[in-house]
Design a protein around this motif. Structure first.
Motif, PDB file in Angstrom:
ATOM      1  N   GLY A 211      24.315  48.687  43.018  1.00  0.00           N
ATOM      2  CA  GLY A 211      23.309  49.075  42.076  1.00  0.00           C
ATOM      3  C   GLY A 211      21.818  49.398  42.640  1.00  0.00           C
ATOM      4  N   LYS A 212      22.151  49.744  43.847  1.00  0.00           N
ATOM      5  CA  LYS A 212      20.728  49.792  44.693  1.00  0.00           C
ATOM      6  C   LYS A 212      20.414  51.682  45.085  1.00  0.00           C
ATOM      7  CE  LYS A 212      23.040  48.857  48.495  1.00  0.00           C
ATOM      8  NZ  LYS A 212      23.919  48.068  48.578  1.00  0.00           N
ATOM      9  N   SER A 213      21.254  52.551  44.475  1.00  0.00           N
ATOM     10  CA  SER A 213      20.857  53.821  44.652  1.00  0.00           C
ATOM     11  C   SER A 213      20.793  54.313  43.561  1.00  0.00           C
ATOM     12  CB  SER A 213      22.489  54.398  44.885  1.00  0.00           C
ATOM     13  OG  SER A 213      22.580  54.411  46.317  1.00  0.00           O
ATOM     14  N   THR A 214      21.581  52.956  41.983  1.00  0.00           N
ATOM     15  CA  THR A 214      20.893  53.484  40.527  1.00  0.00           C
ATOM     16  C   THR A 214      19.492  53.144  40.413  1.00  0.00           C
ATOM     17  OG1 THR A 214      23.458  53.136  40.070  1.00  0.00           O
ATOM     18  CG2 THR A 214      21.590  52.922  38.312  1.00  0.00           C
ATOM     19  N   LEU A 215      19.704  52.196  40.955  1.00  0.00           N
ATOM     20  CA  LEU A 215      17.940  51.774  40.454  1.00  0.00           C
ATOM     21  C   LEU A 215      16.656  52.417  41.485  1.00  0.00           C
ATOM     22  CD1 LEU A 215      15.872  49.444  39.799  1.00  0.00           C
ATOM     23  CD2 LEU A 215      16.146  48.098  42.108  1.00  0.00           C
ATOM     24  N   PHE A 231      30.970  50.950  48.970  1.00  0.00           N
ATOM     25  CA  PHE A 231      30.028  52.445  50.583  1.00  0.00           C
ATOM     26  C   PHE A 231      29.728  54.025  49.640  1.00  0.00           C
ATOM     27  CE2 PHE A 231      32.138  48.688  52.775  1.00  0.00           C
ATOM     28  CZ  PHE A 231      30.944  48.414  52.994  1.00  0.00           C
ATOM     29  N   ALA A 232      29.405  53.741  48.482  1.00  0.00           N
ATOM     30  CA  ALA A 232      28.956  54.979  47.827  1.00  0.00           C
ATOM     31  C   ALA A 232      27.949  55.491  49.006  1.00  0.00           C
ATOM     32  CB  ALA A 232      28.356  55.057  46.168  1.00  0.00           C
ATOM     33  N   THR A 233      26.699  55.119  49.631  1.00  0.00           N
ATOM     34  CA  THR A 233      25.401  55.599  50.114  1.00  0.00           C
ATOM     35  C   THR A 233      26.140  54.932  51.926  1.00  0.00           C
ATOM     36  OG1 THR A 233      24.266  54.618  48.647  1.00  0.00           O
ATOM     37  CG2 THR A 233      23.303  54.818  50.411  1.00  0.00           C
ATOM     38  N   LEU A 234      26.386  55.991  52.811  1.00  0.00           N
ATOM     39  CA  LEU A 234      25.938  55.448  53.740  1.00  0.00           C
ATOM     40  C   LEU A 234      24.971  56.055  54.151  1.00  0.00           C
ATOM     41  CD1 LEU A 234      29.281  55.915  55.594  1.00  0.00           C
ATOM     42  CD2 LEU A 234      28.489  54.114  54.516  1.00  0.00           C
ATOM     43  N   ILE A 320      22.648  42.759  34.435  1.00  0.00           N
ATOM     44  CA  ILE A 320      22.079  41.907  33.073  1.00  0.00           C
ATOM     45  C   ILE A 320      23.488  42.593  31.873  1.00  0.00           C
ATOM     46  CG2 ILE A 320      20.409  40.517  33.658  1.00  0.00           C
ATOM     47  CD1 ILE A 320      19.192  42.141  31.191  1.00  0.00           C
ATOM     48  N   ASP A 321      23.660  43.623  31.286  1.00  0.00           N
ATOM     49  CA  ASP A 321      24.328  44.239  30.883  1.00  0.00           C
ATOM     50  C   ASP A 321      25.087  44.207  30.518  1.00  0.00           C
ATOM     51  OD1 ASP A 321      25.062  47.036  31.798  1.00  0.00           O
ATOM     52  OD2 ASP A 321      23.630  45.531  32.488  1.00  0.00           O
ATOM     53  N   ASP A 322      25.987  43.549  32.071  1.00  0.00           N
ATOM     54  CA  ASP A 322      27.413  42.922  32.111  1.00  0.00           C
ATOM     55  C   ASP A 322      27.874  41.751  32.710  1.00  0.00           C
ATOM     56  OD1 ASP A 322      29.681  44.937  31.652  1.00  0.00           O
ATOM     57  OD2 ASP A 322      29.412  45.530  34.043  1.00  0.00           O
TER      58      ASP A 322
HETATM   59  N1  LIG Z   1      26.932  48.071  33.884  1.00  0.00           N
HETATM   60  C1  LIG Z   1      25.710  48.071  34.881  1.00  0.00           C
HETATM   61  N2  LIG Z   1      26.351  49.441  35.798  1.00  0.00           N
HETATM   62  C2  LIG Z   1      25.401  49.182  37.205  1.00  0.00           C
HETATM   63  C3  LIG Z   1      23.693  49.353  36.415  1.00  0.00           C
HETATM   64  N3  LIG Z   1      23.418  49.442  37.871  1.00  0.00           N
HETATM   65  C4  LIG Z   1      24.202  50.137  38.974  1.00  0.00           C
HETATM   66  N4  LIG Z   1      25.503  50.377  37.834  1.00  0.00           N
HETATM   67  C5  LIG Z   1      26.731  50.889  38.633  1.00  0.00           C
HETATM   68  O1  LIG Z   1      27.629  50.365  39.830  1.00  0.00           O
HETATM   69  C6  LIG Z   1      28.648  50.895  40.784  1.00  0.00           C
HETATM   70  C7  LIG Z   1      26.983  51.106  41.719  1.00  0.00           C
HETATM   71  O2  LIG Z   1      26.237  51.688  41.693  1.00  0.00           O
HETATM   72  P1  LIG Z   1      25.659  51.770  43.030  1.00  0.00           P
HETATM   73  O3  LIG Z   1      24.045  52.457  42.656  1.00  0.00           O
HETATM   74  O4  LIG Z   1      26.576  53.564  44.469  1.00  0.00           O
HETATM   75  O5  LIG Z   1      25.324  50.711  43.951  1.00  0.00           O
HETATM   76  P2  LIG Z   1      24.382  50.610  45.092  1.00  0.00           P
HETATM   77  O6  LIG Z   1      24.668  48.900  45.699  1.00  0.00           O
HETATM   78  O7  LIG Z   1      24.465  52.081  45.427  1.00  0.00           O
HETATM   79  O8  LIG Z   1      26.717  50.838  46.089  1.00  0.00           O
HETATM   80  P3  LIG Z   1      26.799  51.312  47.777  1.00  0.00           P
HETATM   81  O9  LIG Z   1      25.909  52.739  47.987  1.00  0.00           O
HETATM   82  O10 LIG Z   1      28.414  51.895  47.955  1.00  0.00           O
HETATM   83  O11 LIG Z   1      26.404  50.537  49.032  1.00  0.00           O
HETATM   84  C8  LIG Z   1      28.472  52.254  39.480  1.00  0.00           C
HETATM   85  O12 LIG Z   1      29.264  52.717  39.161  1.00  0.00           O
HETATM   86  C9  LIG Z   1      26.952  52.158  38.606  1.00  0.00           C
HETATM   87  O13 LIG Z   1      26.825  52.771  37.181  1.00  0.00           O
HETATM   88  C10 LIG Z   1      24.089  48.443  35.207  1.00  0.00           C
HETATM   89  O14 LIG Z   1      22.899  48.555  36.082  1.00  0.00           O
HETATM   90  N5  LIG Z   1      24.742  48.012  34.810  1.00  0.00           N
END
Ligand SMILES: Nc1nc2c(ncn2[C@@H]2O[C@H](COP(=O)(O)OP(=O)(O)OP(=O)(O)O)[C@@H](O)[C@H]2O)c(=O)[nH]1
Ligand SMILES: [Mg+2]
Length: 404
Positions: A211-215, A231-234, A320-322
């Motif tokens: 969830g790095k990109s989401t954050l 690996f959504a993010t490169l 934590i919601d999950d």
């Molecule tokens: N339930 C839930 N899902 C989350 C949360 N944060 C992220 N996600 C989900 O987790 C998945 C991965 O999120 P990304 O933000 O792409 O994760 P990342 O760490 O950037 O991943 P990479 O770039 O692939 O390394 C997505 O489907 C998001 O919607 C959260 O707090 N709760």
């Protein structure tokens, strides 16, 4: 180039070993991850084969009998791809391809393929291509003579597919060229980073898919690509973020994984420089994942490998919601798992154990964001005033209206 149509998944078999160093539980967990990698690369898994061995067979990874069993199963079910959960040696790969007459992939190959599919910018593509050639070079002898390369698909993209007659010399030349190209880009990137001035730099790090990109999106109100695949993010994204009235730079970059191929760590040097040169790391953890503690260890190992392990850090436990909790009956004598520990217990454990400021959030629902932002503010502020001692009075913390 061989184009794969969307939604056209190839069928694959997974193979893994239970050994002295790898228990059955661990293997199941690793195979789950391998299946997720395979899915990300574009394959569906038809069957898993496992074998108990003291150590991998030096010629064929699994024993001869097992290899024949897998070969027959693949033949009967029309499956053209077998994926091994480890890096195969060049000779293992060659033997397996000869004996089984299907496409053989290993973990490294699979990760490289995902990177190749996902690389967007020419910079990322150059880095991946270099890693692919470095993987290919010692394995050149296998060459796809009996395996028509037209089959295409996973592991067949990129350097390997262009010319069957490619010899080592051409590849070596190509490697030299790519390295030179990267050197030029590295220099540009270095200058770019220097031009960002003295603003405090914070990097999001963590296992892939945590969830790095989401954050990043939530903190910077930007729109970085995030999805439920590995690996959504490169590529690296840098955004200016302001908390209270304190600005800093936040970097989102490639996620880590257990046994990240060394070729990739090397090739992605400049991408990882963002982490190496950061003033503060935000280590994001997916607490809803059963193996999150293994993930933390893998990330710490890679940080050590790139010499970024001594930086100030904030631990952010996300999702934590999950989080799911299975309460265990008191008279249930089977050994407990991570699932039998409640979120409150995890919080207590990690708050006590962690050397770093630690917070539990959901990037999706923004739970505990106020607390997290205050934590980031405090750390960034501390670094900022150590750099600009006279500027201290300029900054104050206040909560964002939106979050309340
Ligand atoms: N339930 C839930 N899902 C989350 C949360 N944060 C992220 N996600 C989900 O987790 C998945 C991965 O999120 P990304 O933000 O792409 O994760 P990342 O760490 O950037 O991943 P990479 O770039 O692939 O390394 C997505 O489907 C998001 O919607 C959260 O707090 N709760
Ligand atoms: Mg990402």
């Amino acid at each position: 180039m061989l184009e794969k149509k969307e939604h056209q998944y190839e069928k694959a078999i997974l193979v893994g070993l239970i050994t002295q160093n790898q228990s059955e539980d661990k293997l199941i967990e690793y195979m789950d991850e391998l299946e997720f990698l395979a899915f990300t690369a574009g394959a569906t898994v038809a069957k898993r084969f496992t074998q108990r061995l003291t150590q991998p067979d030096s010629k064929t990874f699994v024993g001869k009998g097992k290899m024949e069993e897998i070969r027959d199963y693949a033949k009967e079910n029309g499956i053209g791809t077998v994926i091994f959960d480890d890096e195969l040696s060049p000779s293992q790969l060659k033997n397996l391809e000869r004996e089984m007459e299907v496409k053989i992939l290993d973990r490294t190959n699979l990760i490289l393929d995902i990177f190749a599919q996902r690389a967007q910018t020419s910079y990322a593509r150059t880095q991946v291509e270099l890693a692919q050639y470095q993987y290919l070079l010692p394995r050149l002898t296998r060459m796809w003579t009996h395996l028509e390369r037209q089959k295409g698909g996973i592991g067949m993209r990129g350097p390997g597919e262009t010319e069957i007659e490619t010899d080592r010399r051409i590849i070596r030349d190509r490697i030299t060229l790519l390295k030179e190209k990267l050197k030029v880009i590295d220099k540009q990137m270095g200058t770019q980073r220097n031009n960002r001035g003295k603003m405090v730099r914070v990097a999001l790090v963590g296992y892939t898919n945590v969830g790095k990109s989401t954050l990043m999106n939530a903190l910077s109100k930007s729109d970085v690509f995030a999805e439920n695949k590995l690996f959504a993010t490169l590529d690296t994204t840098v955004r200016k973020v302001v908390i209270g009235n304190l600005p800093f730079l936040l970097t989102d970059t490639v996620g880590f994984i257990r046994k990240l191929p060394t070729q990739l760590v090397e090739s992605f040097k400049s991408t990882l420089d963002e982490v190496r040169e950061a003033d503060l790391l935000i280590h994001v953890v997916d607490i809803s994942h059963e193996s999150f503690e293994d993930h933390i260890n893998s990330v710490n190992e890679i940080l050590q490998e790139i010499d970024a392990h001594q930086k100030p850090m904030i631990m952010v436990f996300n999702k934590i919601d999950d989080f799911s909790y299975e309460k265990k009956d008191e008279d249930d004598l089977t050994p407990g798992s991570n699932r039998n520990i409640s979120l409150e217990e995890w919080m207590k454990t990690w708050m006590a154990k962690s050397k770093f400021p630690t917070v539990f959030i959901s990037a999706l629902t923004k739970e505990n964001f106020v607390e997290m932002k205050k934590m980031i503010y405090d750390e960034v502020h501390r670094i900022h005033i150590s750099r600009f001692p006279y500027n201290d009075l300029l900054f104050e913390y206040f909560e964002d209206e939106e979050e309340n």
